[in-house]
Design a protein around this motif. Structure first.
Motif, PDB file in Angstrom:
ATOM      1  N   ARG A 111       0.769  -1.092  -0.033  1.00  0.00           N
ATOM      2  CA  ARG A 111       0.023   0.024   0.043  1.00  0.00           C
ATOM      3  C   ARG A 111       0.930   1.274  -0.089  1.00  0.00           C
ATOM      4  NH1 ARG A 111      -3.956   1.177   5.067  1.00  0.00           N
ATOM      5  NH2 ARG A 111      -1.887   1.503   6.274  1.00  0.00           N
ATOM      6  N   GLU A 113       1.406   4.752   1.376  1.00  0.00           N
ATOM      7  CA  GLU A 113       1.034   5.514   2.288  1.00  0.00           C
ATOM      8  C   GLU A 113       0.406   6.862   2.144  1.00  0.00           C
ATOM      9  OE1 GLU A 113       0.022   4.419   5.426  1.00  0.00           O
ATOM     10  OE2 GLU A 113       0.510   2.607   4.502  1.00  0.00           O
ATOM     11  N   ARG A 137      -7.821   4.028  -3.058  1.00  0.00           N
ATOM     12  CA  ARG A 137      -7.838   3.895  -1.724  1.00  0.00           C
ATOM     13  C   ARG A 137      -8.908   2.937  -1.034  1.00  0.00           C
ATOM     14  NH1 ARG A 137      -9.546   8.996   2.363  1.00  0.00           N
ATOM     15  NH2 ARG A 137     -11.622   8.082   1.728  1.00  0.00           N
ATOM     16  N   GLY A 140      -7.685  -0.485  -1.173  1.00  0.00           N
ATOM     17  CA  GLY A 140      -6.421  -0.810  -0.260  1.00  0.00           C
ATOM     18  C   GLY A 140      -5.095  -0.504  -0.895  1.00  0.00           C
ATOM     19  N   ASN A 143      -3.371   4.816   1.113  1.00  0.00           N
ATOM     20  CA  ASN A 143      -4.047   5.077   2.266  1.00  0.00           C
ATOM     21  C   ASN A 143      -4.416   6.798   2.358  1.00  0.00           C
ATOM     22  OD1 ASN A 143      -4.744   5.539   4.974  1.00  0.00           O
ATOM     23  ND2 ASN A 143      -2.470   5.433   5.960  1.00  0.00           N
TER      24      ASN A 143
END
Length: 268
Positions: A111, A113, A137, A140, A143
């Motif tokens: 992912r 961030e 987002r 997943g 973030n």
């Protein structure tokens, strides 16, 4: 990532200037990135544009597995899709999705961030571009979501679609075109990551910066970075360099404290 969640260290590192070739330069670039992490930078900024992903690969090679507390942010939305294969703004949803998948692979992440839209493509509706990042987002793959080089109006439009964690606009004490955007970020608690945080070539010859540098025992570059930190609590500059000594000088700017009078003199 808001004004209340910025790391204790408030100066990040822009990786754009790190060379990926030849081999000797690449090894030095990795050493610079590792030293930045040793010194506790909270954020390292890269992008698909930087070598078509080569910069992302370099950072992964140097730093993976990434230490806790380090945020790697990358940017998408510029691609080699011009008529002759040149770089151009490209915010088509399929391009954005593909660049995110490439970034995940190159950075060796499950992912991202903080994913930032490098620029808003004027040929694609803003809602389609930001909506694609929102969808990523929800899947997943991302973030936090950020924007780069936006106006206050564009920021407001994007915030109607998804929460915006950061804005990365050009800004320094001598180039304050985006002051309204910074003010909007401060009101909303959105992190502001100024790129080109030091006016290269101009800061060192500016009489006000030279005088304040002499008064504080700092360099003009450090005064310029300290000015930014004084300017707003949501500020997180990301100066870039390919030299360890220069990077250490940049980070040491956090220890420079300007008086209000010094701040005002440098901001005229």
């Amino acid at each position: 990532m808001t004004s209340t969640s910025l790391a204790v260290r408030r100066i990040g590192f822009g990786a754009m200037h790190l060379p990926t070739t030849p081999a000797a330069a690449r090894e030095n670039a990795k050493a610079v990135a590792r030293r930045a992490v040793e010194l506790g930078v909270p954020l390292i900024d890269t992008a698909h544009l930087y070598g078509g992903g080569a910069n992302e690969e370099l950072l992964a090679e140097a730093l993976h597995p990434y230490p806790d507390g380090l945020l790697i942010t990358t940017k998408v939305g510029v691609a080699r899709t011009g008529p002759d294969g040149e770089w151009r703004l490209d915010g088509r949803p399929d391009v954005l999705r593909d660049q995110v998948d490439q970034a995940l692979r190159r950075l060796r992440l499950d992912r991202i961030e903080l994913l930032q839209l490098h620029r808003i493509d004027p040929e694609i509706p803003l809602a389609d571009q930001v909506g694609t990042l929102r969808d990523l987002r929800e899947q997943g793959k991302v973030n936090l979501i950020g924007l780069s080089e936006v106006t206050v109006e564009q920021l407001d439009q994007a915030r109607d679609i998804v929460e915006i964690a950061s804005v990365q606009n050009r800004y320094n004490a001598l180039d304050r075109e985006h002051e309204p955007v910074l003010d909007a970020c401060e009101r909303a608690g959105i992190a502001f990551l100024p790129w080109r945080p030091v006016a290269a070539g101009a800061t060192g010859t500016n009489p006000a910066f030279a005088a304040v540098a002499a008064e504080t025992g700092a360099t003009a570059t450090q005064v310029a970075l300290a000015w930014l930190l004084h300017r707003s609590p949501v500020m997180l500059p990301i100066p870039g360099t390919a030299r360890i000594g220069h990077m250490e000088e940049n980070l040491a700017a956090e220890r420079v404290r300007l008086t209000e009078a010094q701040f005002q003199r440098c901001g005229r």
